[in-house]
Structures are given as C-alpha cells and as structure tokens.
Design a protein around this motif. Structure first.
Motif, PDB file in Angstrom:
ATOM      1  N   MET A  33       1.741  -8.429  -0.968  1.00  0.00           N
ATOM      2  CA  MET A  33       2.622  -9.361  -0.951  1.00  0.00           C
ATOM      3  C   MET A  33       2.321 -10.399  -0.592  1.00  0.00           C
ATOM      4  O   MET A  33       2.917 -11.215  -0.754  1.00  0.00           O
ATOM      5  CB  MET A  33       3.426  -8.539  -0.133  1.00  0.00           C
ATOM      6  CG  MET A  33       4.259  -7.147  -0.529  1.00  0.00           C
ATOM      7  SD  MET A  33       5.678  -6.414   0.279  1.00  0.00           S
ATOM      8  CE  MET A  33       4.893  -5.872   1.436  1.00  0.00           C
ATOM      9  N   ARG A  53       8.484  -9.958   6.796  1.00  0.00           N
ATOM     10  CA  ARG A  53      10.072  -9.542   5.748  1.00  0.00           C
ATOM     11  C   ARG A  53      11.388 -10.278   5.945  1.00  0.00           C
ATOM     12  O   ARG A  53      11.634 -10.427   7.143  1.00  0.00           O
ATOM     13  CB  ARG A  53       9.719  -8.277   4.975  1.00  0.00           C
ATOM     14  CG  ARG A  53       8.997  -7.100   5.119  1.00  0.00           C
ATOM     15  CD  ARG A  53       9.720  -6.195   5.072  1.00  0.00           C
ATOM     16  NE  ARG A  53       7.921  -4.658   4.542  1.00  0.00           N
ATOM     17  CZ  ARG A  53       8.608  -3.697   3.451  1.00  0.00           C
ATOM     18  NH1 ARG A  53      10.239  -3.577   2.989  1.00  0.00           N
ATOM     19  NH2 ARG A  53       7.929  -3.230   2.852  1.00  0.00           N
ATOM     20  N   ASP A  73       8.731   0.595   6.644  1.00  0.00           N
ATOM     21  CA  ASP A  73       8.813   0.196   4.552  1.00  0.00           C
ATOM     22  C   ASP A  73       8.911   1.582   3.932  1.00  0.00           C
ATOM     23  O   ASP A  73       9.160   2.667   4.700  1.00  0.00           O
ATOM     24  CB  ASP A  73       7.023   0.939   5.123  1.00  0.00           C
ATOM     25  CG  ASP A  73       5.671  -0.902   6.192  1.00  0.00           C
ATOM     26  OD1 ASP A  73       6.883  -1.620   5.896  1.00  0.00           O
ATOM     27  OD2 ASP A  73       4.684  -0.694   5.297  1.00  0.00           O
ATOM     28  N   ASN A  80       8.406   4.645   2.052  1.00  0.00           N
ATOM     29  CA  ASN A  80       7.521   5.545   1.885  1.00  0.00           C
ATOM     30  C   ASN A  80       8.349   6.365   0.282  1.00  0.00           C
ATOM     31  O   ASN A  80       8.283   6.362  -0.996  1.00  0.00           O
ATOM     32  CB  ASN A  80       6.304   6.147   2.476  1.00  0.00           C
ATOM     33  CG  ASN A  80       5.700   5.347   2.856  1.00  0.00           C
ATOM     34  OD1 ASN A  80       5.064   4.588   2.309  1.00  0.00           O
ATOM     35  ND2 ASN A  80       5.435   4.719   4.154  1.00  0.00           N
ATOM     36  N   TYR A  85       8.070 -12.289   1.515  1.00  0.00           N
ATOM     37  CA  TYR A  85       7.323 -11.777   2.184  1.00  0.00           C
ATOM     38  C   TYR A  85       6.598 -13.944   2.469  1.00  0.00           C
ATOM     39  O   TYR A  85       5.926 -13.715   2.243  1.00  0.00           O
ATOM     40  CB  TYR A  85       6.249 -10.843   1.714  1.00  0.00           C
ATOM     41  CG  TYR A  85       5.543 -10.164   2.676  1.00  0.00           C
ATOM     42  CD1 TYR A  85       6.487  -8.603   3.813  1.00  0.00           C
ATOM     43  CD2 TYR A  85       4.068 -11.173   3.052  1.00  0.00           C
ATOM     44  CE1 TYR A  85       5.074  -8.872   4.951  1.00  0.00           C
ATOM     45  CE2 TYR A  85       3.337 -10.239   3.806  1.00  0.00           C
ATOM     46  CZ  TYR A  85       4.111  -9.348   5.087  1.00  0.00           C
ATOM     47  OH  TYR A  85       3.150  -8.703   5.951  1.00  0.00           O
ATOM     48  N   GLY A 102       4.949  -1.931  -0.600  1.00  0.00           N
ATOM     49  CA  GLY A 102       4.757  -2.338   0.674  1.00  0.00           C
ATOM     50  C   GLY A 102       2.902  -2.884   1.283  1.00  0.00           C
ATOM     51  O   GLY A 102       3.215  -3.263   2.660  1.00  0.00           O
ATOM     52  N   HIS A 103       2.341  -3.157   1.308  1.00  0.00           N
ATOM     53  CA  HIS A 103       0.800  -3.912   1.491  1.00  0.00           C
ATOM     54  C   HIS A 103       0.751  -4.782   1.808  1.00  0.00           C
ATOM     55  O   HIS A 103       1.475  -6.228   0.547  1.00  0.00           O
ATOM     56  CB  HIS A 103       0.095  -3.337   0.163  1.00  0.00           C
ATOM     57  CG  HIS A 103      -1.173  -3.602   0.894  1.00  0.00           C
ATOM     58  ND1 HIS A 103      -1.770  -3.154   2.532  1.00  0.00           N
ATOM     59  CD2 HIS A 103      -2.041  -4.323   1.089  1.00  0.00           C
ATOM     60  CE1 HIS A 103      -2.638  -3.156   2.840  1.00  0.00           C
ATOM     61  NE2 HIS A 103      -3.294  -4.295   1.139  1.00  0.00           N
ATOM     62  N   ARG A 124      12.618  -2.977  -2.192  1.00  0.00           N
ATOM     63  CA  ARG A 124      12.239  -2.073  -1.304  1.00  0.00           C
ATOM     64  C   ARG A 124      11.523  -0.534  -1.485  1.00  0.00           C
ATOM     65  O   ARG A 124      11.043   0.292  -1.642  1.00  0.00           O
ATOM     66  CB  ARG A 124      13.493  -1.343  -0.268  1.00  0.00           C
ATOM     67  CG  ARG A 124      13.511  -2.202   0.825  1.00  0.00           C
ATOM     68  CD  ARG A 124      14.726  -2.410   2.290  1.00  0.00           C
ATOM     69  NE  ARG A 124      13.947  -1.434   2.604  1.00  0.00           N
ATOM     70  CZ  ARG A 124      14.302   0.103   3.457  1.00  0.00           C
ATOM     71  NH1 ARG A 124      15.710   0.736   2.997  1.00  0.00           N
ATOM     72  NH2 ARG A 124      14.035   0.991   4.163  1.00  0.00           N
ATOM     73  N   GLU A 129      10.526  -0.042  -3.829  1.00  0.00           N
ATOM     74  CA  GLU A 129       9.450  -0.966  -5.214  1.00  0.00           C
ATOM     75  C   GLU A 129       9.100  -0.053  -6.743  1.00  0.00           C
ATOM     76  O   GLU A 129       9.075  -0.635  -8.046  1.00  0.00           O
ATOM     77  CB  GLU A 129       8.555  -1.314  -4.660  1.00  0.00           C
ATOM     78  CG  GLU A 129       7.449  -0.397  -4.145  1.00  0.00           C
ATOM     79  CD  GLU A 129       6.731  -0.817  -2.925  1.00  0.00           C
ATOM     80  OE1 GLU A 129       6.550  -1.947  -3.100  1.00  0.00           O
ATOM     81  OE2 GLU A 129       5.823   0.021  -3.011  1.00  0.00           O
ATOM     82  N   PHE A 152      10.030  -8.620  -3.346  1.00  0.00           N
ATOM     83  CA  PHE A 152       9.899  -7.219  -3.577  1.00  0.00           C
ATOM     84  C   PHE A 152      11.406  -6.896  -3.291  1.00  0.00           C
ATOM     85  O   PHE A 152      12.416  -6.884  -2.575  1.00  0.00           O
ATOM     86  CB  PHE A 152       9.206  -7.213  -2.620  1.00  0.00           C
ATOM     87  CG  PHE A 152       7.579  -8.025  -2.712  1.00  0.00           C
ATOM     88  CD1 PHE A 152       6.676  -8.135  -3.684  1.00  0.00           C
ATOM     89  CD2 PHE A 152       7.334  -9.123  -1.925  1.00  0.00           C
ATOM     90  CE1 PHE A 152       5.489  -9.282  -4.018  1.00  0.00           C
ATOM     91  CE2 PHE A 152       6.659 -10.574  -1.849  1.00  0.00           C
ATOM     92  CZ  PHE A 152       5.805 -10.311  -2.903  1.00  0.00           C
ATOM     93  N   TYR A 172      15.078 -10.468   4.563  1.00  0.00           N
ATOM     94  CA  TYR A 172      16.032 -10.081   3.922  1.00  0.00           C
ATOM     95  C   TYR A 172      16.541 -11.055   3.167  1.00  0.00           C
ATOM     96  O   TYR A 172      17.417 -11.325   3.609  1.00  0.00           O
ATOM     97  CB  TYR A 172      16.391  -8.686   4.076  1.00  0.00           C
ATOM     98  CG  TYR A 172      15.960  -7.455   4.465  1.00  0.00           C
ATOM     99  CD1 TYR A 172      15.802  -6.985   3.144  1.00  0.00           C
ATOM    100  CD2 TYR A 172      14.803  -7.425   5.452  1.00  0.00           C
ATOM    101  CE1 TYR A 172      14.387  -5.564   3.500  1.00  0.00           C
ATOM    102  CE2 TYR A 172      13.794  -6.595   5.829  1.00  0.00           C
ATOM    103  CZ  TYR A 172      13.675  -5.215   4.259  1.00  0.00           C
ATOM    104  OH  TYR A 172      12.969  -4.563   5.018  1.00  0.00           O
TER     105      TYR A 172
END
Ligand SMILES: Nc1ncnc2c1ncn2[C@@H]1O[C@H](COP(=O)(O)OP(=O)(O)OP(=O)(O)O)[C@@H](O)[C@H]1O
Ligand SMILES: CC(C)(CO)[C@@H](O)C(=O)NCCC(=O)O
Length: 424
Positions: free
Chosen positions: A352, A191, A409, A411, A186, A347-348, A373, A375, A371, A193
């Motif tokens: 990050m 982001r 993100d 959730n 991040y 994912g905040h 996905r 997590e 990080f 990848y």
C-alpha cells in the motif's frame, strides 16, 4: 471427488448466503412464506460464490441467533427474530454478510465448507419445507466457467454467471456507498479512513489487482468502462516470486519481502549518479532508477542473493508499476479518486505504501490512492448484489467486541451487518 450431503439441521439457526468470485446462490424464492409461523427457526438465506485464478471467494448472508436487533433503526416492525414486514412487500431479514476465501488448490475445503454450512440449499430447509431442486448460485470470474461441472456434480449447484467487471463495480459501489469506513488512504504507515461523500463519489477509477490488473472508470451504478489493464499483477508477483525464491506459499513470499532490502538488487539513481540526487528531474538518489538493475553488474548468481531481497524488489517493482499505470489512466480521464482492490494488496503495508507513493509522486499530490477494507471481495460481493435485496440504509461494519474494527486488517472476517429483502 464426492461430498457428503449434510444432515438436516434441526432447531438450529443457520444462515446462508455466499459468493465466490465465482458465484452467488440465492436460497428460497419463497422465503417469506416459509417464515410463516416458524420465525423462530432461521432461514438459510442465500449463497453467493465467486471464484478466480488463484483464490475462491465466498460471500454469504446469514441470520444469526445471537445477533441483537437494533430497534432504533428504520423498519420498526422488525420482530425479535430479526424479520420484519417490508413496505415494498415481502419481509426484511436481519443478518450478516460473511467473507471467506479459499485457495483454488483447496477447492475440496471450499466444497466441504459450503456443504457443512448448507450453503448449497436454497430455502429454509430446517423449517421442514422441501428444498428446491433448483439450486442456483450466482458466480463471477473465471471460476464460474471452470468449476461449473464440479459444483453441479458434487453439490448439485448450477452456477448463474454474472459478468466479472460488472460485479467488481457493483461490489465497490455498494461498499463505498453503504459501508462506513470502508475506504482509507495509507500515509506514513497509517491508515486514514475517508468519509466518502455519496453525492460526490463518481467518477472514480477502480483498480482491481488480482492475478492480472483491471482498471475501470466508474461513472455511476452500472455505468462503467474498463479503460485499461496490465498482465503484470498479483499473479506475476506470486509466480515470478515462486520461481526466484523457491517460496512455497504466497504468505511466505510476502513475509520474506518484509525482511528484505530492495536496494541490494535495484539500481538506484544514486548508483548511477555517484550518490547524488538528480534533482533537475525530481529524482532523489534513493529513487529506483532500474528495478533489478544492480544484478547486471554484479557477478552473482541468483542463489547468492537473499530471497528476502529478491522478494522485496519484486514487490516494489510490481506495486510501483501498477501505481504509475493507475495514475496515468486517472490523468487520462481527469479522475481524482483511485480505489485499489484485489487480493494482491492483502492489507500489506509495504504494498500500500509503494502504490500510495507512486500515485502521489506521479500526480504531484493531485490524486490519491485509496484502499478498501473488503479489497478482495468486490467481485463476490457484486455477484451477491445482483439480487438487489440488501437494504442500503441498514448496513454497518461489525467489529469484534474487543477490538476496534477500524484498526483490524481484514482477512476473512470483515463482517457486515445488513438487512435483506425477501419476496413473499
Ligand atoms: N493465499 C494466497 N494465495 C494465492 N495468492 C494470494 C493469496 N493471498 C493473496 N494472493 C494474491 O492475490 C492474487 C489474486 O488476487 P484475486 O484473488 O483478487 O484475483 P483473481 O481473481 O485470482 O485474479 P483475476 O482478477 O486476474 O482473475 C494472487 O495473484 C496473489 O498475488
Ligand atoms: C483477465 C482478467 C480480467 C481476469 O480476471 C484479469 O486477469 C485482467 O484484467 N488481466 C489483465 C489483462 C490485460 O488487460 O492485459
């Protein structure tokens, strides 16, 4: 508490496999036998549960009617119902891993969910076969101990406990090896990848930021050591934040931190050095010299500070501290890769960003924070992996048709398509 036993589903495809950061439930040990002649009826497959201090996570495997079968993949003998013969014996079953979390205070909702999805039944109940009375869910974390009686009494489920650290590591290894675009850095609000080279994954440092923080040096599958930890973690942010801001929910606290300005409360280098950098030791005037330090000299009560600013300082203090300890441990063992997991991150962006900057700053750019996905589901997924039935070569992330999965993100819905092997 009493949970109604759901009616049998008839002619419906149900699927199931779940995990709590507490548990895993394996469905039918004779799944393939039950498929015989009734392949159009779906298997409830298995469930895994895993539960923790503040959140209960469930990972479950489910077959689904709508799911297209990719005939170009290996195991070409797969039939139109997503079930195929396995070269190692038994059957391969196509399906998806689903990820759900519940606040521990809402355990009733969790039990209802399990009940409504029939996750507590092992086997292909809707095929008309008797359901085993030995319902076992693999579970990891404190919840596996804490909720054992509750699950037994309400759903007749026995929790088969899987070690928490070992589950975290299996979950992380699976994701990093099998799921494309799982890890990302991040940087500057974006982001990026990472393509993880499977042959160059180990060793790495896994930092799981839950209520508390565990730091684990991972050397391979099943090869790891918990090298450090800190009690200043997600629980500290939520607990202290609640006391200081009177906030009623974690999400509200996080939202507040978005709006706040930490400089109102944190003492900056510039506050000490008359607005100047202290460049000789590499500190800019805007670097935090002392978290919450400004509150010493100001004649203000807590109520006179904006809760948003308090939340921001707190989030920054905790994220920064974790980033620094993580880096020091990476340095201690010469590790270049640091993966962060746990629901504290959520994912905040600001969290990050703070962790990334801390790792970059302290390592002088040598180490990088990455990080995941999924997590918060490492433990639950690892408990699921304890069955060792997922076919690694069949795994991919499933995005919503209308959206790019890589910008979403995660959730509760980072669905993973995969194939499990059921014994005959
Ligand atoms: N909806 C939520 N409710 C409570 N905490 C949340 C929520 N969303 C994110 N969090 C954060 O996630 C943290 C818990 O993370 P996680 O569920 O990964 O760990 P845990 O399993 O509870 O903790 P541990 O690993 O220490 O046992 C909380 O302390 C909080 O900071
Ligand atoms: C106790 C556990 C492992 C429970 O998940 C976790 O909350 C943790 O790692 N806490 C930090 C404890 C310490 O190392 O100081």
């Amino acid at each position: 508490m009493s949970i109604g036993v759901p009616k049998r589903l008839q002619n419906k495809k149900v699927s199931v496999v779940g995990t709590w950061k507490i548990n895993i439930i394996w469905c039918s040990p004779t799944l393939t036998q039950r498929y015989g002649g009734t392949l159009s009826l779906n298997p409830g497959v298995r469930q895994i549960l895993s539960s923790p201090g503040s959140l209960i996570k469930i990972v479950y495997f489910s077959t689904s009617k709508e799911q297209p079968v990719d005939k170009t993949k290996k195991n070409a003998s797969r039939d139109s119902n997503g079930v195929s013969n396995c070269s190692k014996g038994g059957y391969l079953v196509n399906g998806r891993l689903y990820f759900i979390k519940f606040e521990t205070s809402k355990i009733n909702e969790c039990l209802d969910f399990i009940s409504s999805k029939q996750l507590h039944y092992r086997g292909v109940q809707q095929c008309g076969f008797p359901v085993s009375d030995k319902n076992i869910i693999k579970a990891t974390g404190g919840g596996a101990f804490k909720f054992a009686d509750l699950f037994k009494e309400n759903l007749g489920i026995s929790l088969d406990k899987v070690d928490e650290m070992s589950s975290l590591v299996s979950g992380a290894n699976f994701l990093l090896k099998a799921v494309p675009s799982e890890a990302f850095t991040y940087v500057n609000g974006k982001r990026n990848y990472e393509q993880i080279d499977h042959n160059d994954l180990f060793p790495y440092l896994l930092v799981n930021i839950g209520s508390g923080v565990s730091m684990i040096k991972v050397d391979g599958d099943g090869k790891f050591e918990r090298v450090s930890g800190t009690s200043v973690g997600g629980g500290t942010f939520w607990g202290l934040g609640k006391l200081l801001t009177k906030c009623k929910s974690f999400d509200a606290l996080l939202e507040m931190s978005h709006q706040g300005n930490n400089r109102v409360i944190d003492m900056l280098v510039g506050d000490i050095y008359g607005g100047m950098d202290y460049s000789k030791i590499g500190l800019t005037s805007t670097a935090i010299a002392s978290s919450f330090g400004k509150a010493i000299s100001e004649d203000k009560e807590l109520e006179e500070y904006k809760p948003e600013d308090v939340a921001r300082s707190l989030l920054r203090m905790i994220s920064n501290n974790i980033g620094q300890i993580a880096y020091l441990n990476a340095l201690r063992f010469g590790l270049k890769k640091i993966f962060f997991g746990g629901f504290f991150i959520g994912g905040h962006a600001y969290t990050m960003d703070t962790i990334s900057v801390a790792v970059d700053f302290w390592s002088k750019g040598e180490a990088k924070a990455m990080f995941l996905r999924h997590e918060g589901f490492l433990g639950a997924l690892g408990a699921f992996m304890n069955y060792q039935l997922v076919q690694d070569d069949s795994v991919r992330l499933v995005g919503d048709k209308n959206s790019n999965p890589l910008v979403e993100d995660l959730n509760d819905n980072g669905i993973i398509e995969c194939c499990v092997q059921a014994s005959s």
